[in-house]
Design an enzyme around this catalytic site. Structure first.
Site, PDB file in Angstrom:
ATOM      1  N   LYS A  55      -0.220  10.931  -0.273  1.00  0.00           N
ATOM      2  CA  LYS A  55      -0.515  11.735   0.925  1.00  0.00           C
ATOM      3  C   LYS A  55       0.777  12.307   1.529  1.00  0.00           C
ATOM      4  O   LYS A  55       0.867  13.486   1.811  1.00  0.00           O
ATOM      5  CB  LYS A  55      -1.225  10.882   2.001  1.00  0.00           C
ATOM      6  CG  LYS A  55      -2.523  10.256   1.560  1.00  0.00           C
ATOM      7  CD  LYS A  55      -3.195   9.512   2.693  1.00  0.00           C
ATOM      8  CE  LYS A  55      -2.432   8.309   3.216  1.00  0.00           C
ATOM      9  NZ  LYS A  55      -2.254   7.220   2.238  1.00  0.00           N
ATOM     10  N   ARG A  74      -8.232   7.232  10.432  1.00  0.00           N
ATOM     11  CA  ARG A  74      -8.344   6.176   9.434  1.00  0.00           C
ATOM     12  C   ARG A  74      -9.556   5.269   9.649  1.00  0.00           C
ATOM     13  O   ARG A  74      -9.769   4.334   8.874  1.00  0.00           O
ATOM     14  CB  ARG A  74      -7.116   5.281   9.565  1.00  0.00           C
ATOM     15  CG  ARG A  74      -6.174   5.304   8.409  1.00  0.00           C
ATOM     16  CD  ARG A  74      -4.993   4.474   8.849  1.00  0.00           C
ATOM     17  NE  ARG A  74      -4.240   3.965   7.766  1.00  0.00           N
ATOM     18  CZ  ARG A  74      -3.166   4.563   7.258  1.00  0.00           C
ATOM     19  NH1 ARG A  74      -2.785   5.728   7.688  1.00  0.00           N
ATOM     20  NH2 ARG A  74      -2.488   3.981   6.315  1.00  0.00           N
ATOM     21  N   ARG A  79       8.234   2.737  -5.271  1.00  0.00           N
ATOM     22  CA  ARG A  79       8.578   3.700  -4.211  1.00  0.00           C
ATOM     23  C   ARG A  79       9.912   3.360  -3.550  1.00  0.00           C
ATOM     24  O   ARG A  79      10.221   2.205  -3.300  1.00  0.00           O
ATOM     25  CB  ARG A  79       7.486   3.727  -3.133  1.00  0.00           C
ATOM     26  CG  ARG A  79       7.875   4.630  -1.973  1.00  0.00           C
ATOM     27  CD  ARG A  79       6.735   5.023  -1.101  1.00  0.00           C
ATOM     28  NE  ARG A  79       6.092   3.900  -0.446  1.00  0.00           N
ATOM     29  CZ  ARG A  79       5.010   4.033   0.310  1.00  0.00           C
ATOM     30  NH1 ARG A  79       4.455   5.224   0.462  1.00  0.00           N
ATOM     31  NH2 ARG A  79       4.474   2.973   0.884  1.00  0.00           N
ATOM     32  N   ARG A 114      10.039  -0.018   1.651  1.00  0.00           N
ATOM     33  CA  ARG A 114       9.301  -0.224   2.909  1.00  0.00           C
ATOM     34  C   ARG A 114       8.875  -1.681   3.054  1.00  0.00           C
ATOM     35  O   ARG A 114       8.534  -2.327   2.073  1.00  0.00           O
ATOM     36  CB  ARG A 114       8.055   0.688   2.939  1.00  0.00           C
ATOM     37  CG  ARG A 114       8.257   1.882   3.858  1.00  0.00           C
ATOM     38  CD  ARG A 114       7.172   2.890   3.721  1.00  0.00           C
ATOM     39  NE  ARG A 114       5.841   2.369   3.958  1.00  0.00           N
ATOM     40  CZ  ARG A 114       4.758   3.137   3.995  1.00  0.00           C
ATOM     41  NH1 ARG A 114       4.860   4.437   3.821  1.00  0.00           N
ATOM     42  NH2 ARG A 114       3.569   2.619   4.193  1.00  0.00           N
ATOM     43  N   ARG A 151      -3.656  -3.777   2.407  1.00  0.00           N
ATOM     44  CA  ARG A 151      -3.798  -2.376   2.857  1.00  0.00           C
ATOM     45  C   ARG A 151      -4.918  -1.683   2.087  1.00  0.00           C
ATOM     46  O   ARG A 151      -5.696  -0.922   2.657  1.00  0.00           O
ATOM     47  CB  ARG A 151      -2.467  -1.624   2.656  1.00  0.00           C
ATOM     48  CG  ARG A 151      -1.430  -1.974   3.705  1.00  0.00           C
ATOM     49  CD  ARG A 151      -0.021  -1.671   3.241  1.00  0.00           C
ATOM     50  NE  ARG A 151       0.219  -0.275   2.984  1.00  0.00           N
ATOM     51  CZ  ARG A 151       1.206   0.174   2.198  1.00  0.00           C
ATOM     52  NH1 ARG A 151       2.033  -0.666   1.613  1.00  0.00           N
ATOM     53  NH2 ARG A 151       1.360   1.467   2.005  1.00  0.00           N
TER      54      ARG A 151
HETATM   55  P1  AP5 Z   1       3.445   8.520  -1.029  1.00  0.00           P
HETATM   56  O1  AP5 Z   1       3.453   9.997  -0.938  1.00  0.00           O
HETATM   57  O2  AP5 Z   1       4.449   7.746  -0.273  1.00  0.00           O
HETATM   58  O3  AP5 Z   1       1.981   7.957  -0.775  1.00  0.00           O
HETATM   59  P2  AP5 Z   1       1.167   7.769   0.588  1.00  0.00           P
HETATM   60  O4  AP5 Z   1      -0.248   8.064   0.288  1.00  0.00           O
HETATM   61  O5  AP5 Z   1       1.820   8.526   1.689  1.00  0.00           O
HETATM   62  O6  AP5 Z   1       1.339   6.213   0.761  1.00  0.00           O
HETATM   63  P3  AP5 Z   1       1.590   5.339   2.091  1.00  0.00           P
HETATM   64  O7  AP5 Z   1       1.969   3.974   1.629  1.00  0.00           O
HETATM   65  O8  AP5 Z   1       2.543   6.044   3.015  1.00  0.00           O
HETATM   66  O9  AP5 Z   1       0.168   5.331   2.699  1.00  0.00           O
HETATM   67  P4  AP5 Z   1      -0.371   4.362   3.781  1.00  0.00           P
HETATM   68  O10 AP5 Z   1      -1.594   5.060   4.211  1.00  0.00           O
HETATM   69  O11 AP5 Z   1      -0.522   2.973   3.333  1.00  0.00           O
HETATM   70  O12 AP5 Z   1       0.851   4.261   4.820  1.00  0.00           O
HETATM   71  P5  AP5 Z   1       1.179   4.952   6.204  1.00  0.00           P
HETATM   72  O13 AP5 Z   1       2.606   5.210   6.254  1.00  0.00           O
HETATM   73  O14 AP5 Z   1       0.230   6.063   6.507  1.00  0.00           O
HETATM   74  O15 AP5 Z   1       3.575   8.160  -2.612  1.00  0.00           O
HETATM   75  C1  AP5 Z   1       3.641   6.808  -3.026  1.00  0.00           C
HETATM   76  C2  AP5 Z   1       4.620   6.687  -4.213  1.00  0.00           C
HETATM   77  O16 AP5 Z   1       4.060   7.369  -5.345  1.00  0.00           O
HETATM   78  C3  AP5 Z   1       5.981   7.343  -3.967  1.00  0.00           C
HETATM   79  O17 AP5 Z   1       6.942   6.601  -4.634  1.00  0.00           O
HETATM   80  C4  AP5 Z   1       5.849   8.746  -4.599  1.00  0.00           C
HETATM   81  O18 AP5 Z   1       7.067   9.262  -5.056  1.00  0.00           O
HETATM   82  C5  AP5 Z   1       4.897   8.460  -5.764  1.00  0.00           C
HETATM   83  N1  AP5 Z   1       3.958   9.542  -6.060  1.00  0.00           N
HETATM   84  C6  AP5 Z   1       3.335  10.379  -5.174  1.00  0.00           C
HETATM   85  N2  AP5 Z   1       2.494  11.212  -5.807  1.00  0.00           N
HETATM   86  C7  AP5 Z   1       2.582  10.874  -7.138  1.00  0.00           C
HETATM   87  C8  AP5 Z   1       1.936  11.387  -8.327  1.00  0.00           C
HETATM   88  N3  AP5 Z   1       1.042  12.386  -8.270  1.00  0.00           N
HETATM   89  N4  AP5 Z   1       2.246  10.801  -9.525  1.00  0.00           N
HETATM   90  C9  AP5 Z   1       3.161   9.777  -9.575  1.00  0.00           C
HETATM   91  N5  AP5 Z   1       3.792   9.269  -8.494  1.00  0.00           N
HETATM   92  C10 AP5 Z   1       3.501   9.809  -7.289  1.00  0.00           C
HETATM   93  O19 AP5 Z   1       0.814   3.761   7.209  1.00  0.00           O
HETATM   94  C11 AP5 Z   1       1.603   2.587   7.221  1.00  0.00           C
HETATM   95  C12 AP5 Z   1       1.044   1.605   8.223  1.00  0.00           C
HETATM   96  O20 AP5 Z   1       1.107   2.175   9.538  1.00  0.00           O
HETATM   97  C13 AP5 Z   1      -0.437   1.230   8.036  1.00  0.00           C
HETATM   98  O21 AP5 Z   1      -0.610   0.196   7.100  1.00  0.00           O
HETATM   99  C14 AP5 Z   1      -0.816   0.812   9.455  1.00  0.00           C
HETATM  100  O22 AP5 Z   1      -0.307  -0.454   9.750  1.00  0.00           O
HETATM  101  C15 AP5 Z   1      -0.050   1.826  10.296  1.00  0.00           C
HETATM  102  N6  AP5 Z   1      -0.842   3.051  10.523  1.00  0.00           N
HETATM  103  C16 AP5 Z   1      -0.591   4.302  10.050  1.00  0.00           C
HETATM  104  N7  AP5 Z   1      -1.510   5.162  10.459  1.00  0.00           N
HETATM  105  C17 AP5 Z   1      -2.400   4.465  11.188  1.00  0.00           C
HETATM  106  C18 AP5 Z   1      -3.605   4.807  11.865  1.00  0.00           C
HETATM  107  N8  AP5 Z   1      -4.091   6.064  11.849  1.00  0.00           N
HETATM  108  N9  AP5 Z   1      -4.266   3.813  12.522  1.00  0.00           N
HETATM  109  C19 AP5 Z   1      -3.792   2.555  12.578  1.00  0.00           C
HETATM  110  N10 AP5 Z   1      -2.664   2.160  11.941  1.00  0.00           N
HETATM  111  C20 AP5 Z   1      -1.973   3.114  11.261  1.00  0.00           C
HETATM  112 MG    MG Z   2       2.807   7.987   3.466  1.00  0.00          MG
END
Ligand code: AP5
Ligand code: MG
Length: 218
Positions: free
Chosen positions: A16, A91, A127, A159, A170
């Site tokens: 994402k 979410r 990552r 991270r 997660r």
């Molecule tokens: P990446 O682009 O980093 O993936 P992502 O989907 O952004 O993964 P996240 O871990 O950031 O998602 P998340 O939803 O768990 O975390 P968030 O930060 O939102 O890609 C992942 C890896 O794959 C990278 O190494 C990249 O290079 C590689 N890659 C990408 N595309 C690829 C492809 N096509 N092929 C191969 N490799 C690829 O949230 C973190 C925490 O914050 C949550 O757990 C929660 O505690 C809190 N939080 C965030 N938002 C909310 C909310 N709305 N409500 C409540 N709590 C929240």
């Molecule tokens: Mg992300």
């Protein structure tokens, strides 16, 4: 020009953030990444920051109240006048209600980056992040110089929620609380489903093509 809102939905590690950043540059729309904003908050040595850190490190969801306040503030910023790309929000059902209450239903689309749990584990295991928000992968998207960000030369890090046990938690929460939202976007004919299992550039092309097919200029 009418405002446009694009919401990235998908499991942790589906790509994402990676795709949101590329789409933001192409569409010239700013991103609201609740994960990024919360991580900045957790770095502050405040009571709120400490509380957020405790939740994130366990792979749980931060309260709707905190997250919705972040969204409300960000939506009033000047750069939000053309629209916005959301990464990681809404979410759960309450957050979805909050967003549709704020934006209405027109010109709001969800982009589902569909990836298997097995692939998620492969991606998150390799990552590497930079404090500037850039994301790398040791194998699939390596930086030019090992351990150093291509964009700002900052030192890359892992991270604190990318540990196997936390990744499993997660994923579980995603299936329980976020996946049910797909049905809403599908029924309201606002779902753009993407095969996220392809490489980064193919996923990007698919997203851009499907957005153009909706008549949205990029
Ligand atoms: P990446 O682009 O980093 O993936 P992502 O989907 O952004 O993964 P996240 O871990 O950031 O998602 P998340 O939803 O768990 O975390 P968030 O930060 O939102 O890609 C992942 C890896 O794959 C990278 O190494 C990249 O290079 C590689 N890659 C990408 N595309 C690829 C492809 N096509 N092929 C191969 N490799 C690829 O949230 C973190 C925490 O914050 C949550 O757990 C929660 O505690 C809190 N939080 C965030 N938002 C909310 C909310 N709305 N409500 C409540 N709590 C929240
Ligand atoms: Mg992300």
């Amino acid at each position: 020009m009418e405002k446009i809102y694009l919401i990235f939905l998908g499991p942790p590690g589906s790509g994402k953030g990676t795709q949101a950043q590329m789409l933001s540059a192409k569409a010239k729309l700013p991103i609201i990444s609740t994960g990024e904003l919360l991580r900045h908050e957790q770095e502050k040595n405040t009571n709120k920051g400490k509380m957020i850190k405790e939740i994130i490190v366990k792979g749980k969801l931060v309260s709707n109240k905190i997250v919705e306040a972040i969204i409300n503030k960000r939506l009033t910023a000047k750069d939000a006048n053309k629209g916005m790309i959301f990464d990681g929000f809404p979410r759960n059902k309450n957050q979805l209600r909050h967003l549709t209450g704020k934006l209405g239903k027109n010109n709001v689309y969800a982009i589902l980056v569909d990836v298997s749990d097995k692939e998620v584990k492969r991606r998150l295991g390799g990552r590497r992040m930079c404090a500037c928000g850039a994301t790398y992968h040791l194998k699939y998207n390596p930086p030019q110089k090992s351990g150093i960000c291509d964009l700002c030369r900052g030192k890359l890090f892992i991270r604190n929620d990318d540990r196997p046990k936390v990744i499993a938690d997660r994923l579980k929460l995603y299936h329980q609380q976020s996946e049910p939202l797909i049905d809403y976007w599908l029924k309201s004919k606002r779902l753009i489903k993407i095969n996220g299992g392809q490489n980064i550039s193919r996923v990007r092309k698919d997203i851009e093509k499907k957005i153009r097919n909706l008549g949205i200029k990029l």
